[in-house]
Scaffold this motif. Structure first.
Motif, short mmCIF file in Angstrom:
data_model
loop_
_atom_site.label_atom_id
_atom_site.label_comp_id
_atom_site.label_asym_id
_atom_site.label_seq_id
_atom_site.Cartn_x
_atom_site.Cartn_y
_atom_site.Cartn_z
N TYR A 41 -17.11 41.70 45.11
CA TYR A 41 -16.01 42.52 44.38
C TYR A 41 -16.32 43.18 43.31
O TYR A 41 -15.10 43.24 42.24
CB TYR A 41 -15.04 40.56 43.83
CG TYR A 41 -14.21 39.86 44.50
CD1 TYR A 41 -12.73 40.33 44.98
CD2 TYR A 41 -15.02 39.13 46.03
CE1 TYR A 41 -12.28 39.69 46.10
CE2 TYR A 41 -14.30 38.85 47.40
CZ TYR A 41 -12.50 39.69 46.78
OH TYR A 41 -12.29 38.77 48.32
N GLY A 42 -17.35 43.15 42.53
CA GLY A 42 -17.61 43.68 41.30
C GLY A 42 -17.02 45.49 41.00
O GLY A 42 -16.71 45.26 39.82
N PRO A 43 -16.75 46.14 41.90
CA PRO A 43 -16.17 47.64 41.75
C PRO A 43 -15.14 47.08 41.14
O PRO A 43 -14.50 47.91 40.24
CB PRO A 43 -16.43 47.86 43.35
CG PRO A 43 -17.41 47.48 43.38
CD PRO A 43 -17.68 45.97 43.28
N GLY A 177 -18.07 51.44 43.91
CA GLY A 177 -16.58 50.80 45.73
C GLY A 177 -16.24 52.07 45.80
O GLY A 177 -16.89 52.95 45.61
N ARG A 178 -14.52 52.14 45.94
CA ARG A 178 -14.13 53.27 47.44
C ARG A 178 -12.96 53.48 47.21
O ARG A 178 -11.82 52.36 46.00
CB ARG A 178 -14.38 52.43 48.45
CG ARG A 178 -14.34 51.38 48.62
CD ARG A 178 -14.16 50.77 50.43
NE ARG A 178 -15.13 50.77 50.78
CZ ARG A 178 -15.37 52.37 51.70
NH1 ARG A 178 -14.68 52.14 52.27
NH2 ARG A 178 -16.35 51.63 52.58
N CYS A 179 -12.11 53.64 47.67
CA CYS A 179 -10.58 54.34 47.39
C CYS A 179 -9.93 53.09 48.62
O CYS A 179 -10.78 53.89 50.32
CB CYS A 179 -10.23 55.91 47.37
SG CYS A 179 -10.73 56.51 45.93
N SER A 193 -24.57 53.60 48.83
CA SER A 193 -24.31 52.83 48.16
C SER A 193 -23.42 52.00 47.22
O SER A 193 -23.57 52.02 46.46
CB SER A 193 -25.82 52.23 47.46
OG SER A 193 -25.91 52.98 46.69
N PRO A 194 -22.41 51.80 47.63
CA PRO A 194 -21.02 51.71 46.72
C PRO A 194 -21.67 49.96 45.43
O PRO A 194 -20.53 49.99 44.53
CB PRO A 194 -19.89 52.09 47.52
CG PRO A 194 -20.09 51.22 48.88
CD PRO A 194 -21.51 51.70 49.12
N THR A 226 -22.37 65.11 55.49
CA THR A 226 -21.82 63.62 56.86
C THR A 226 -20.12 63.43 56.56
O THR A 226 -20.36 62.77 57.96
CB THR A 226 -22.37 62.21 55.86
OG1 THR A 226 -21.90 61.64 54.88
CG2 THR A 226 -24.24 62.53 55.19
N GLY A 227 -19.64 64.00 55.52
CA GLY A 227 -18.38 63.38 56.10
C GLY A 227 -17.98 62.11 55.51
O GLY A 227 -17.35 62.09 56.30
N THR A 228 -18.86 61.36 55.07
CA THR A 228 -18.08 60.31 55.23
C THR A 228 -18.63 59.76 53.86
O THR A 228 -17.83 58.91 53.45
CB THR A 228 -19.77 59.32 55.82
OG1 THR A 228 -20.89 59.70 54.72
CG2 THR A 228 -19.78 59.09 57.13
N LEU A 229 -18.44 60.90 52.84
CA LEU A 229 -18.44 60.55 51.09
C LEU A 229 -17.21 61.01 50.36
O LEU A 229 -16.62 62.24 51.56
CB LEU A 229 -19.44 61.10 50.88
CG LEU A 229 -20.93 60.63 50.78
CD1 LEU A 229 -21.92 60.87 50.28
CD2 LEU A 229 -20.74 58.63 50.58
N MET A 230 -16.70 60.72 49.87
CA MET A 230 -15.17 60.90 48.72
C MET A 230 -15.40 61.90 47.82
O MET A 230 -16.09 61.08 46.86
CB MET A 230 -13.97 60.25 49.13
CG MET A 230 -14.30 59.38 48.59
SD MET A 230 -13.00 59.66 46.96
CE MET A 230 -11.82 60.26 47.42
#
Ligand code: HIF
Length: 288
Positions: A41-43, A177-179, A193-194, A226-230
């Protein structure tokens, strides 16, 4: 005299040790509740602390981390705050355990705790924020719009009182984190390593080949290898602007410099709009 008789009624004045207990409780919850997103839950706690603070307007002195007005509609329903109920709910048991802390102190302390627990720099923190009622909610539109460019970044962050260098340093927090498509509409993490705070955001931004993602969602970018990051359009804007780019390159090269400058600017962010009674900040002990 009446001293001993009246002392039990004295208001509780928390010390650094009491705030460290709150820190430890947040850290313990972070360590135990790993069944969420990428394992932390940090991000989302960092995002809560920033959205609570980033409403500040230096001209009018309104907004900022005082108030914790995101507890209330309309601010809780502002599009930029989608998904932050998760972070507020995560902190409710902590508020119940330490009822003396204000929400505005708790949310910012939790953001500082998350940065430290995820391997980031120490974020010296001081108490003194007061909660306000619904009348203090800020108008919609004070937080940045990720679809925009460098002009918008400068407009929004100079309204808070930050300069170019500080803006770039702050945005390094997108290492975390992430979107989520059901929150912002964007999708994916910024790096591999989000849940670890690093300067990877800058290294990837400077070194990877970023191409526009082909999909039905809003315009965003993906790494060619890699097509995996944003990357968001606002993240990419840091490379298009000379004044921003030189700091991206500095931080990509030197993690220590990034950690130092990030800490300074994140401390400043969490204190926007607050009149503190004390100059001294606490440095919390990170858990083992
Ligand atoms: Fe973010 N940010 N941010 N941000 N942000 C998102 C997620 C996180 C912007 C847009 C977004 C900062 C600046 C900006 C974090 C921390 C900080 C998301 C995705 C968007 C769209 C939300 C979702 O879908 O869940 C814009 C336009 C910014 C100005 C350029 C700060 C500097 C980087 C100030 C900052 O600290 C964090 C952490 C997340 C990840 C949240 C998560 O749930 O994982």
């Amino acid at each position: 005299n009446g001293d001993s008789a009246s002392s039990p009624k004295k208001p509780f004045v928390p010390t650094q040790a009491d705030y460290q207990k709150v820190y430890d409780a947040v850290a313990a919850r972070l360590a135990n509740d790993t069944d969420y997103d990428d394992g932390s839950y940090g991000p989302v706690l960092v995002r809560l602390a920033w959205h609570a603070s980033g409403t500040y307007d230096k001209e009018t002195g309104t907004g900022g981390s005082n108030g914790a007005t995101m507890r209330f509609a309309p601010e809780s329903d502002h599009g930029a705050n989608a998904g932050l109920k998760t972070a507020r709910d995560f902190l409710e048991p902590i508020k119940a355990q330490f009822p003396w802390i204000t929400y505005s102190d708790l949310w910012t302390l939790a953001g500082a705790c998350a940065i430290q627990e995820l391997g980031g720099p120490t974020i010296p923190w001081r108490p003194g924020r007061e909660d306000r009622d619904v009348a203090a909610c800020t108008p919609d539109g004070r937080l940045p719009d990720a679809a925009k460019d460098q002009r918008h970044i400068r407009d929004i962050f100079s309204r808070m009182g930050f300069d170019d260098r500080e803006m770039v340093a702050l945005i390094g927090a997108h290492a975390l984190g992430r979107c989520h498509t059901d929150r912002s509409g964007f999708d994916g993490p910024w790096n591999f390593s989000p849940t670890v705070f690093t300067n990877e955001f800058f290294r990837l931004l400077a070194e990877e080949n970023w191409i526009q993602k082909k999909w039905n969602g809003p315009k965003q970018f993906t790494d060619k290898s890699t097509g995996t990051l944003m990357m968001l359009p606002t993240d990419m804007a840091l490379m298009k602007d000379k004044g921003f780019k030189k700091h991206v390159e500095r931080y990509a090269k030197d993690s220590d410099v990034f950690f130092k400058e990030f800490s300074d600017v994140f401390v400043k962010l969490l204190e926007l709009g607050v009149r503190f009674k004390t100059e001294d900040r606490f440095v919390f002990k990170t858990s083992e």
